[in-house]
Design an enzyme around this catalytic site. Structure first.
Site, PDB file in Angstrom:
ATOM      1  N   GLU A 277       0.819  -1.210   0.000  1.00 29.66           N
ATOM      2  CA  GLU A 277       0.000   0.000   0.000  1.00 29.66           C
ATOM      3  C   GLU A 277       0.858   1.267   0.000  1.00 29.66           C
ATOM      4  O   GLU A 277       0.566   2.237  -0.706  1.00 29.66           O
ATOM      5  CB  GLU A 277      -0.917  -0.008   1.226  1.00 29.66           C
ATOM      6  CG  GLU A 277      -2.203   0.759   1.030  1.00 29.66           C
ATOM      7  CD  GLU A 277      -3.233   0.404   2.087  1.00 29.66           C
ATOM      8  OE1 GLU A 277      -4.246  -0.198   1.737  1.00 29.66           O
ATOM      9  OE2 GLU A 277      -3.019   0.712   3.271  1.00 29.66           O
ATOM     10  N   GLU A 280       2.095   1.669  -3.417  1.00 30.98           N
ATOM     11  CA  GLU A 280       1.015   2.113  -4.309  1.00 30.98           C
ATOM     12  C   GLU A 280       0.757   3.610  -4.117  1.00 30.98           C
ATOM     13  O   GLU A 280       0.577   4.352  -5.096  1.00 30.98           O
ATOM     14  CB  GLU A 280      -0.262   1.311  -4.013  1.00 30.98           C
ATOM     15  CG  GLU A 280      -1.398   1.612  -4.994  1.00 30.98           C
ATOM     16  CD  GLU A 280      -2.692   0.874  -4.649  1.00 30.98           C
ATOM     17  OE1 GLU A 280      -2.682  -0.031  -3.795  1.00 30.98           O
ATOM     18  OE2 GLU A 280      -3.725   1.232  -5.259  1.00 30.98           O
ATOM     19  N   CYS A 297      -8.424  -2.178   3.568  1.00 30.13           N
ATOM     20  CA  CYS A 297      -8.295  -3.391   4.385  1.00 30.13           C
ATOM     21  C   CYS A 297      -9.545  -3.698   5.196  1.00 30.13           C
ATOM     22  O   CYS A 297      -9.616  -4.726   5.849  1.00 30.13           O
ATOM     23  CB  CYS A 297      -7.069  -3.307   5.287  1.00 30.13           C
ATOM     24  SG  CYS A 297      -6.937  -1.751   6.111  1.00 30.13           S
ATOM     25  N   SER A 317      -7.427   1.629  -2.631  1.00 28.67           N
ATOM     26  CA  SER A 317      -6.187   0.902  -2.929  1.00 28.67           C
ATOM     27  C   SER A 317      -6.569  -0.464  -3.483  1.00 28.67           C
ATOM     28  O   SER A 317      -7.571  -1.059  -3.054  1.00 28.67           O
ATOM     29  CB  SER A 317      -5.388   0.734  -1.631  1.00 28.67           C
ATOM     30  OG  SER A 317      -4.489  -0.337  -1.758  1.00 28.67           O
ATOM     31  N   LYS A 356     -15.725  -9.697   7.547  1.00 29.00           N
ATOM     32  CA  LYS A 356     -14.721 -10.537   6.881  1.00 29.00           C
ATOM     33  C   LYS A 356     -15.301 -11.907   6.517  1.00 29.00           C
ATOM     34  O   LYS A 356     -14.755 -12.609   5.669  1.00 29.00           O
ATOM     35  CB  LYS A 356     -13.464 -10.652   7.732  1.00 29.00           C
ATOM     36  CG  LYS A 356     -12.618  -9.374   7.652  1.00 29.00           C
ATOM     37  CD  LYS A 356     -11.204  -9.571   8.115  1.00 29.00           C
ATOM     38  CE  LYS A 356     -10.229  -8.601   7.488  1.00 29.00           C
ATOM     39  NZ  LYS A 356     -10.399  -7.206   7.776  1.00 29.00           N
ATOM     40  N   GLU A 359     -16.379 -11.088   3.233  1.00 30.29           N
ATOM     41  CA  GLU A 359     -15.233 -10.857   2.343  1.00 30.29           C
ATOM     42  C   GLU A 359     -14.655 -12.168   1.828  1.00 30.29           C
ATOM     43  O   GLU A 359     -14.338 -12.294   0.642  1.00 30.29           O
ATOM     44  CB  GLU A 359     -14.147 -10.079   3.096  1.00 30.29           C
ATOM     45  CG  GLU A 359     -12.951  -9.755   2.205  1.00 30.29           C
ATOM     46  CD  GLU A 359     -11.810  -9.122   2.972  1.00 30.29           C
ATOM     47  OE1 GLU A 359     -11.293  -8.089   2.531  1.00 30.29           O
ATOM     48  OE2 GLU A 359     -11.411  -9.676   4.023  1.00 30.29           O
ATOM     49  N   GLU A 364     -14.085 -12.641  -6.051  1.00 35.20           N
ATOM     50  CA  GLU A 364     -12.748 -12.124  -6.398  1.00 35.20           C
ATOM     51  C   GLU A 364     -11.660 -12.750  -5.534  1.00 35.20           C
ATOM     52  O   GLU A 364     -10.487 -12.760  -5.904  1.00 35.20           O
ATOM     53  CB  GLU A 364     -12.660 -10.601  -6.193  1.00 35.20           C
ATOM     54  CG  GLU A 364     -13.622  -9.755  -6.978  1.00 35.20           C
ATOM     55  CD  GLU A 364     -14.944  -9.551  -6.253  1.00 35.20           C
ATOM     56  OE1 GLU A 364     -15.275 -10.363  -5.376  1.00 35.20           O
ATOM     57  OE2 GLU A 364     -15.652  -8.590  -6.591  1.00 35.20           O
ATOM     58  N   CYS A 496     -10.791  -1.993  14.388  1.00 29.02           N
ATOM     59  CA  CYS A 496     -11.096  -3.412  14.592  1.00 29.02           C
ATOM     60  C   CYS A 496     -11.147  -3.801  16.067  1.00 29.02           C
ATOM     61  O   CYS A 496     -11.774  -4.805  16.421  1.00 29.02           O
ATOM     62  CB  CYS A 496     -10.065  -4.274  13.890  1.00 29.02           C
ATOM     63  SG  CYS A 496      -9.990  -3.963  12.127  1.00 29.02           S
TER      64      CYS A 496
END
Ligand code: SF4
Ligand code: SF4
Ligand code: SF4
Length: 571
Positions: A277, A280, A297, A317, A356, A359, A364, A496
């Site tokens: 990241e 990037e 994230c 990102s 998550k 996720e 993907e 989190c």
């Protein structure tokens, strides 16, 4: 300031305080069901009724303001009788499955019913029947256990999602989504803040414990766990340890005792996320890419963008979350270097997060993480296996994914991803830049901003947690009021450490302890103790880039560690 007496005890409190706030200053407990600090204050449950001079009848302490010279009585026969009847009425239409309810022993309704000697059979209710909604990958709703306190509605509204609300009128009112949609069909982003808010067992996490247990018992499977940064700072709470106790060593030891498995440290892929990241970001700054760049994230945040602001997708990102980077790393590098067929590797991610779960099911992500298990589920598995958690020795994570930098550890708190990325980016832009602490982006303020000058460049950053605050940042960017280069967003208020899958604590603790601060402290203390503070200092990063990825943002790194997003508009 206002002077009053509560139960004959003199109290001085700021003008505008409620009776409940004043009572808490004097350490006088008034029972509540719908009130939850920082989330809900609607005065609907009527448990906090008290007698106060100047008021006609009983008043709700959570919303009634104090006045000079007021005398309040919180524990009169009239108050106690009213609370007992309120509880008995709630119990009359409550599905009383206390013996098997996930919240048994940790349910506010059960606790108060015992304290007030409420008779669960005194009134015979009509007991309306509702189907259990378990279509959503993160949240299960059982409206037959719901007491209509509206905390979940307030929590979801505070998340700027508003996927749920009261449906129907009078006795038939119940919580649901518009047009009779299931939670899966609604605009829910899976953050789990409604579960954390619920005082009873009406909202629970969709459990994946059985899948993990089956894999541990399958001789054909090699099972690996990895644990997210914040889990070590909260798991102890489920075993009665004080908030903010770091139980990293006991957590590893407990997972090992669940069955034959290896236990890795997800802080490693937090470091990997930062390597990718930060590069990037520098690439976008130097080559004129889309700015500001948003962190990616947090799957609750990613889903919020896909659903509510699809035009902002290019700002995200392309880095996968640390969970999905670990899944990719295990099913590629780890399987290749250890001669394992990826089909035989069962990957369990232990996370603070209900989003998550959604996720890891995204197409993907290629199913590289088999199960995302929340802190609460892990605690339940440890209890079911009769493991004496507090008596366990401290054990270390397994190689090759044991060693991390402090930057990877602070991912669990709001501002942590930003700080870890700044540590690496600043070092890259200016080789002599030795600062590793960025206090401006720490703490639980809703929105934090800072500008840093490194290597002759000005980097403007913002950090927000909670989707209500994220929305404020997005609107400021869209209107041109604010210009940033890098923005960190975490869907859960405080990050989190306050995720929807974290242990549920009694209201008495949640209303008096700053949970997010205490839990975050455990991570920052661990960071401070680590001799490696920047992600690029980690020896694991050195090996991974030398032997496998070549360099950050390489072709191989993009194949395994990056992803894409798609618009998914919802109402
Ligand atoms: S999980 Fe989050 S978005 Fe979904 S209903 Fe609950 S609070 Fe709302
Ligand atoms: S689901 Fe839970 S938080 Fe929501 S209204 Fe019902 S009892 Fe309250
Ligand atoms: S802030 Fe953390 S726990 Fe909350 S939704 Fe995002 S990743 Fe999950």
């Amino acid at each position: 300031m206002v002077n009053l007496k509560i139960n004959n005890i003199p109290v001085t409190c700021p003008e505008g305080s409620t009776i409940l706030e004043a009572a808490r200053l004097a350490h006088i407990e008034i029972p509540t069901l719908c009130f939850l600090k920082n989330v809900a204050c609607v005065g609907s449950c009527r448990m906090c009724l008290v007698e106060a001079t100047g008021a006609r009848g009983l008043v709700a302490a959570c919303v009634y303001p104090v006045a000079e010279g007021m005398e309040v009585h919180t524990n009169t026969p009239k108050c106690r009788k009213s609370r007992k009847v309120t509880l008995e009425l709630l119990l009359s239409k409550h599905k009383k499955k206390c013996l098997s309810c996930e919240r048994a022993g940790n349910c506010e309704l059960q606790r108060l019913s015992v304290e007030y000697n409420a008779d669960e059979d005194r009134f015979e209710g009509a007991n309306p029947s509702f189907p259990i909604d378990d279509c959503n990958p993160s949240v299960v709703r059982d409206n037959e256990k719901c007491i209509n306190c509206m905390r979940c509605v307030a929590a979801c509204k505070k998340q700027h999602v508003g996927a749920i609300g009261p449906i129907g009128r009078g006795f038939n009112v119940h919580i649901g989504s518009a047009g009779g949609m299931t939670l899966a069909e609604s605009s829910c982003v899976g953050c789990g803040q409604c579960i954390v808010a619920c005082p009873v067992g009406a909202l629970t996490i969709k459990s994946d414990e059985a899948k993990v247990q089956a894999a541990l018992e399958d001789p054909a499977k090699k099972v690996v766990f990895f644990t997210a940064p914040s889990v070590r700072a909260t798991l102890g709470e489920a075993f009665g340890l004080p908030v903010g106790t770091n139980v990293e060593g006991k957590m590893v030891a407990a997972i090992r005792r669940l069955g034959d498995c290896e236990v890795f440290n997800m802080d490693v892929t937090a470091d990997l996320t930062i390597m990718e990241e930060a590069n990037e970001l520098l690439d976008r700054i130097q080559k004129g890419g889309t700015l500001p760049m948003f962190t990616s994230c947090c799957p609750g945040w990613v889903r919020f963008i896909e659903q509510h602001h699809p035009d902002m997708i290019p700002h995200l990102s392309t880095c996968k979350s640390p969970q999905e980077m670990f899944g990719g790393l295990l099913k590629s590098y780890y399987c290749e270097t250890h001669g394992i067929d990826p089909e035989d590797l069962f990957v369990v991610s232990v996370i603070p997060c209900t989003a998550k779960k959604y996720e890891c099911a995204r197409p993907e992500m290629g199913g590289e993480v088999n199960v995302a298990l929340t802190t609460r589920e892990l605690a339940h598995m440890i209890k079911t296996a009769a493991i004496k958690f507090c008596d366990l020795p401290d054990e270390a994570f397994d190689d090759p994914f044991a060693t991390c930098s402090g930057g990877g550890t602070i991912f669990g708190a709001t501002g942590g991803v930003m700080e870890a990325a700044l540590r690496v980016a600043a070092k890259k832009l200016d080789g002599k830049f030795e600062v590793v602490d960025f206090p401006e982006v720490r703490g639980t303020s809703p929105i934090k901003e800072a500008t840093y000058s490194v290597g002759g460049k000005r980097v403007r950053v913002a950090v927000a947690s909670g989707l209500e605050n994220a929305e404020t940042v997005i609107q400021a960017i869209k209107s041109g009021e604010k210009q940033y280069d890098f923005v960190e967003i975490m869907a859960c208020p405080g990050g989190c450490v306050n995720g929807g899958g974290q242990p549920s604590l009694p209201d008495s603790i949640r209303n008096s302890v700053e949970l997010r601060d205490e839990r975050a402290k455990a991570l920052y203390t661990s960071d401070k103790k680590n001799t490696l503070r920047r992600s690029d200092e980690s020896p694991v990063m050195e090996v991974l880039y030398r032997d496998y990825f070549g360099s950050p943002n390489s072709h191989k790194a993009h194949e395994v560690l990056h992803t894409s997003y798609k618009p998914n508009p919802r109402v």
